[in-house]
Design a protein around this motif. Sequence first.
Motif, PDB file in Angstrom:
ATOM      1  N   ALA A  77      29.764  28.081  31.741  1.00 18.66           N
ATOM      2  CA  ALA A  77      30.299  29.297  31.123  1.00 18.66           C
ATOM      3  C   ALA A  77      31.722  29.121  30.648  1.00 18.66           C
ATOM      4  CB  ALA A  77      30.226  30.454  32.118  1.00 18.66           C
ATOM      5  N   LYS A  78      32.391  28.059  31.066  1.00 17.26           N
ATOM      6  CA  LYS A  78      33.852  28.046  30.930  1.00 17.26           C
ATOM      7  C   LYS A  78      34.329  27.961  29.485  1.00 17.26           C
ATOM      8  CE  LYS A  78      34.867  23.126  31.939  1.00 17.26           C
ATOM      9  NZ  LYS A  78      35.113  22.499  30.663  1.00 17.26           N
ATOM     10  N   ILE A  79      33.504  27.441  28.564  1.00 17.19           N
ATOM     11  CA  ILE A  79      33.923  27.376  27.170  1.00 17.19           C
ATOM     12  C   ILE A  79      34.047  28.762  26.567  1.00 17.19           C
ATOM     13  CG2 ILE A  79      33.305  26.509  24.892  1.00 17.19           C
ATOM     14  CD1 ILE A  79      32.033  24.187  26.161  1.00 17.19           C
ATOM     15  N   GLU A  80      33.129  29.643  26.976  1.00 17.83           N
ATOM     16  CA  GLU A  80      33.114  30.993  26.439  1.00 17.83           C
ATOM     17  C   GLU A  80      34.187  31.867  27.067  1.00 17.83           C
ATOM     18  OE1 GLU A  80      29.118  32.110  25.769  1.00 17.83           O
ATOM     19  OE2 GLU A  80      29.230  30.103  24.882  1.00 17.83           O
ATOM     20  N   LEU A  81      34.767  31.434  28.199  1.00 18.57           N
ATOM     21  CA  LEU A  81      35.690  32.287  28.919  1.00 18.57           C
ATOM     22  C   LEU A  81      37.099  32.144  28.371  1.00 18.57           C
ATOM     23  CD1 LEU A  81      34.487  31.653  32.555  1.00 18.57           C
ATOM     24  CD2 LEU A  81      34.368  33.815  31.318  1.00 18.57           C
ATOM     25  N   PRO A  82      37.866  33.243  28.397  1.00 18.59           N
ATOM     26  CA  PRO A  82      39.282  33.166  28.049  1.00 18.59           C
ATOM     27  C   PRO A  82      40.062  32.438  29.138  1.00 18.59           C
ATOM     28  CG  PRO A  82      38.721  35.369  28.794  1.00 18.59           C
ATOM     29  CD  PRO A  82      37.445  34.600  28.725  1.00 18.59           C
ATOM     30  N   ALA A  83      41.345  32.238  28.912  1.00 17.24           N
ATOM     31  CA  ALA A  83      42.174  31.494  29.872  1.00 17.24           C
ATOM     32  C   ALA A  83      42.469  32.354  31.084  1.00 17.24           C
ATOM     33  CB  ALA A  83      43.471  31.050  29.194  1.00 17.24           C
ATOM     34  N   LEU A  84      41.558  32.275  32.067  1.00 11.97           N
ATOM     35  CA  LEU A  84      41.689  33.102  33.263  1.00 11.97           C
ATOM     36  C   LEU A  84      41.623  32.215  34.503  1.00 11.97           C
ATOM     37  CD1 LEU A  84      39.162  35.969  32.458  1.00 11.97           C
ATOM     38  CD2 LEU A  84      41.655  36.186  32.570  1.00 11.97           C
ATOM     39  N   ASP A  85      42.355  32.652  35.540  1.00 15.16           N
ATOM     40  CA  ASP A  85      42.113  32.089  36.871  1.00 15.16           C
ATOM     41  C   ASP A  85      41.124  33.010  37.565  1.00 15.16           C
ATOM     42  OD1 ASP A  85      43.777  30.010  36.484  1.00 15.16           O
ATOM     43  OD2 ASP A  85      45.466  30.851  37.595  1.00 15.16           O
ATOM     44  N   ILE A  86      39.975  32.467  37.947  1.00 13.19           N
ATOM     45  CA  ILE A  86      38.923  33.279  38.543  1.00 13.19           C
ATOM     46  C   ILE A  86      38.696  32.829  39.981  1.00 13.19           C
ATOM     47  CG2 ILE A  86      36.481  33.879  38.444  1.00 13.19           C
ATOM     48  CD1 ILE A  86      36.686  33.305  35.412  1.00 13.19           C
ATOM     49  N   VAL A  87      38.742  33.787  40.912  1.00 14.45           N
ATOM     50  CA  VAL A  87      38.467  33.456  42.314  1.00 14.45           C
ATOM     51  C   VAL A  87      37.223  34.207  42.746  1.00 14.45           C
ATOM     52  CG1 VAL A  87      39.261  33.628  44.680  1.00 14.45           C
ATOM     53  CG2 VAL A  87      40.859  33.022  42.881  1.00 14.45           C
ATOM     54  N   ILE A  88      36.241  33.448  43.242  1.00 12.41           N
ATOM     55  CA  ILE A  88      35.004  34.061  43.725  1.00 12.41           C
ATOM     56  C   ILE A  88      34.971  33.944  45.253  1.00 12.41           C
ATOM     57  CG2 ILE A  88      32.499  34.008  43.657  1.00 12.41           C
ATOM     58  CD1 ILE A  88      32.677  32.802  40.914  1.00 12.41           C
ATOM     59  N   THR A  89      34.737  35.088  45.903  1.00  9.24           N
ATOM     60  CA  THR A  89      34.685  35.138  47.364  1.00  9.24           C
ATOM     61  C   THR A  89      33.273  35.494  47.798  1.00  9.24           C
ATOM     62  OG1 THR A  89      36.934  35.983  47.337  1.00  9.24           O
ATOM     63  CG2 THR A  89      35.719  36.188  49.388  1.00  9.24           C
ATOM     64  N   ALA A  90      32.747  34.752  48.738  1.00 13.08           N
ATOM     65  CA  ALA A  90      31.388  35.045  49.213  1.00 13.08           C
ATOM     66  C   ALA A  90      31.417  36.183  50.213  1.00 13.08           C
ATOM     67  CB  ALA A  90      30.788  33.809  49.849  1.00 13.08           C
ATOM     68  N   ARG A  91      30.413  37.051  50.108  1.00  9.25           N
ATOM     69  CA  ARG A  91      30.252  38.122  51.096  1.00  9.25           C
ATOM     70  C   ARG A  91      28.979  37.880  51.887  1.00  9.25           C
ATOM     71  NH1 ARG A  91      32.190  43.111  47.164  1.00  9.25           N
ATOM     72  NH2 ARG A  91      34.398  42.555  47.246  1.00  9.25           N
ATOM     73  N   PRO A  92      28.843  38.521  53.048  1.00 11.25           N
ATOM     74  CA  PRO A  92      27.680  38.240  53.918  1.00 11.25           C
ATOM     75  C   PRO A  92      26.341  38.434  53.236  1.00 11.25           C
ATOM     76  CG  PRO A  92      29.317  39.450  55.129  1.00 11.25           C
ATOM     77  CD  PRO A  92      29.805  39.399  53.714  1.00 11.25           C
ATOM     78  N   GLY A  93      26.281  39.271  52.174  1.00  9.80           N
ATOM     79  CA  GLY A  93      25.028  39.472  51.449  1.00  9.80           C
ATOM     80  C   GLY A  93      24.511  38.209  50.809  1.00  9.80           C
ATOM     81  N   ALA A  94      25.397  37.234  50.589  1.00 14.77           N
ATOM     82  CA  ALA A  94      24.989  36.000  49.908  1.00 14.77           C
ATOM     83  C   ALA A  94      24.304  35.030  50.849  1.00 14.77           C
ATOM     84  CB  ALA A  94      26.214  35.339  49.282  1.00 14.77           C
ATOM     85  N   ARG A  95      24.230  35.394  52.108  1.00 10.15           N
ATOM     86  CA  ARG A  95      23.755  34.439  53.119  1.00 10.15           C
ATOM     87  C   ARG A  95      22.369  33.878  52.790  1.00 10.15           C
ATOM     88  NH1 ARG A  95      24.527  34.618  59.475  1.00 10.15           N
ATOM     89  NH2 ARG A  95      26.615  35.058  58.758  1.00 10.15           N
ATOM     90  N   HIS A  96      21.439  34.788  52.455  1.00  9.08           N
ATOM     91  CA  HIS A  96      20.073  34.319  52.212  1.00  9.08           C
ATOM     92  C   HIS A  96      19.640  34.520  50.764  1.00  9.08           C
ATOM     93  CE1 HIS A  96      19.454  33.536  56.410  1.00  9.08           C
ATOM     94  NE2 HIS A  96      19.906  34.729  56.702  1.00  9.08           N
ATOM     95  N   ALA A  97      20.621  34.726  49.868  1.00 16.51           N
ATOM     96  CA  ALA A  97      20.273  35.019  48.487  1.00 16.51           C
ATOM     97  C   ALA A  97      19.696  33.790  47.789  1.00 16.51           C
ATOM     98  CB  ALA A  97      21.510  35.501  47.736  1.00 16.51           C
ATOM     99  N   PRO A  98      18.576  33.940  47.065  1.00 13.69           N
ATOM    100  CA  PRO A  98      18.039  32.811  46.297  1.00 13.69           C
ATOM    101  C   PRO A  98      18.912  32.538  45.081  1.00 13.69           C
ATOM    102  CG  PRO A  98      16.752  34.778  45.910  1.00 13.69           C
ATOM    103  CD  PRO A  98      17.742  35.126  46.983  1.00 13.69           C
ATOM    104  N   THR A  99      18.710  31.343  44.495  1.00 15.08           N
ATOM    105  CA  THR A  99      19.534  30.922  43.379  1.00 15.08           C
ATOM    106  C   THR A  99      19.497  31.912  42.220  1.00 15.08           C
ATOM    107  OG1 THR A  99      19.056  28.668  43.996  1.00 15.08           O
ATOM    108  CG2 THR A  99      19.978  28.998  41.829  1.00 15.08           C
ATOM    109  N   GLU A 100      18.302  32.497  41.929  1.00 19.34           N
ATOM    110  CA  GLU A 100      18.188  33.416  40.795  1.00 19.34           C
ATOM    111  C   GLU A 100      19.065  34.648  41.002  1.00 19.34           C
ATOM    112  OE1 GLU A 100      14.510  33.042  42.505  1.00 19.34           O
ATOM    113  OE2 GLU A 100      15.559  31.146  42.232  1.00 19.34           O
TER     114      GLU A 100
END
Length: 118
Positions: A77-100
């Motif tokens: 995705a990074k080519i389409e994105l503007p010049a941003l610093d992006i931080v992604i934080t995992a939450r407990p809901g992601a524990r068993h989430a499938p890839t989709e």
Amino acid sequence: MQRPLAFRTQHRLRSAPEFERVYRQGIRAGDALFGISALKNDHGHARLGLSIGAKAVGNAVRRNRLRRVLREHFRHAKIELPALDIVITARPGARHAPTEAVSESIVRLLSQIRKRCR
RNA sequence: GGAGUCGGCUAGGCAAUCGCACUCGGCUAACCAACCAGCAUGGAUGCCGGUGGCGUCGGGUGAGGAAAGUCCGGGCUCCACAGGGCAGGGCGCCAGGUAACGCCUGGGGGGCGAGAGCCCACGGAAAGUGCAACAGAAAGCAAACCGCCUAAGCGCUCGGUCGCAAGACCGGGAGCCGGUAAGGGUGAAACGGUGCGGUAAGAGCGCACCGCGGUCCUGGCAACAGGAACGGCACGGCAAACCCCGCUCGGAGCAAGACCAAAUAGGGAAGCAGGCAGUUCGAAGCUGCGGCGCGCGGCCCGCGCGUGCUUCCGGGUAGGUCGCUUGAGGCGUACGGCGACGUGCGUCCCAGAGGAAUGAUUGUCCACGACAGAACCCGGCUUAUCGGCCGACUCCCACU
RNA sequence: GCUCCCAUCGUCUAGAGGCCCAGGACACAGCCCUCUCAAGGCUGGUACGAGGGUUCGAAUCCCUCUGGGAGCG
């Protein structure tokens, strides 16, 4: 010329001050799986920071896997994105989430961020 | 065919595209560099080339059996250390293996199972100190609550016989002094067990068998086992209670440790600059005033803080480099050993990151994929785990 | 990654092998008191993180797990 889909250290946030800056001044979005913060930078391209605690996600294997999947999304995705610093934080809901589900969530959150950056 | 026991191996495969880490080899106009060589220069520095980075192309390699928990043991590094002892910790049947171990192998003893097999922190309680609630007479040393006995000793009493009488003898009863530990009851545990004899009743009091103890003999390196005669029961339990005995252990950990080393502040040395007065023989050594800067303040006064420049030196922070993977190594094979394992020969190089490398998409096949991610490295233990394969053995059923 | 520490009612804690089916305070529930509430009084429920072992007997001793927390750049 650099290969367009490469992902190197220059595309990552690496130090605590960089993360702090995004947390303090950035805009936020989030859902049950992830929290996401973003802030304009002056590097001319987007950069990614990941904050995924083993405690939130289960164990080291799940943590690593989530990290790789998220990084892969950012890489495409990074080519389409503007010049941003992006931080992604995992939450407990992601524990068993499938890839989709992860993909769906990230696409939605990134588009929210992009809209609000205009 | 079914049920089961033990040991070992394995941990989705293949293909394509994009991406990551390390590494090898190409290309690399420009860009970056604190490294190296040459030239120019008084010097700062500049120029040119190499090497490296960045970039790019191609090849190779890339998590585990537990990588986990951090419960033991070692290597490695730094610190401490003459030697010995004390304290403290760990271990504990015997022998062996090993770098070492709390691990492994073989053996002994005990327990479980029909069996293959499995399980056991398994030294010492006749060195000492402790502990044992409740119950019970009594909880460790012989004592006696209920009970049993009245033979011997002591008188009392009843009956009988003899006697003139005192009394004597015989038999019975209650009692004293006693005897006893078989039985009852309590308890987790009660002073060997069973049987026969024996006795007033009983008791290792005697005997037989079993248990126990030390002695001797035999086998074994040993743990221990077997046997003999003897003793006549004394010597109960708990040491994951203190302890005793034997063996063993210095402390910390790769965020160990070694090297390079910016900026800022501070330390040391040298040189230069530095208004006035005092102190002083004299001196920027000290003090005061002034100057300059900063702060308080709208401004002044005032108050507070600080006080120069250059070069060099050492400690040291950020940052970087090394430690960082060739090792008690893997595989094959021969020999020694019951085995753990050892020795020889051949052969291979098999992750080394630093916010931390294995993922995504698509196709395809099948038994539809568990637990789970290296961080200095090894040897173990423990815990988690969908399954699959191989070998050895036991029991049951049927058939030949 | 390394080195340590802790765990008892809802919360804070007592406990050192038997007196403990675990005591206290606050909180909670019910009742009494009051016109009502609070305070007070009475009564009650609720815990040894899990599993093994040692012992006649374990919250306590030993082992193995589980879950929290602290320090080291």
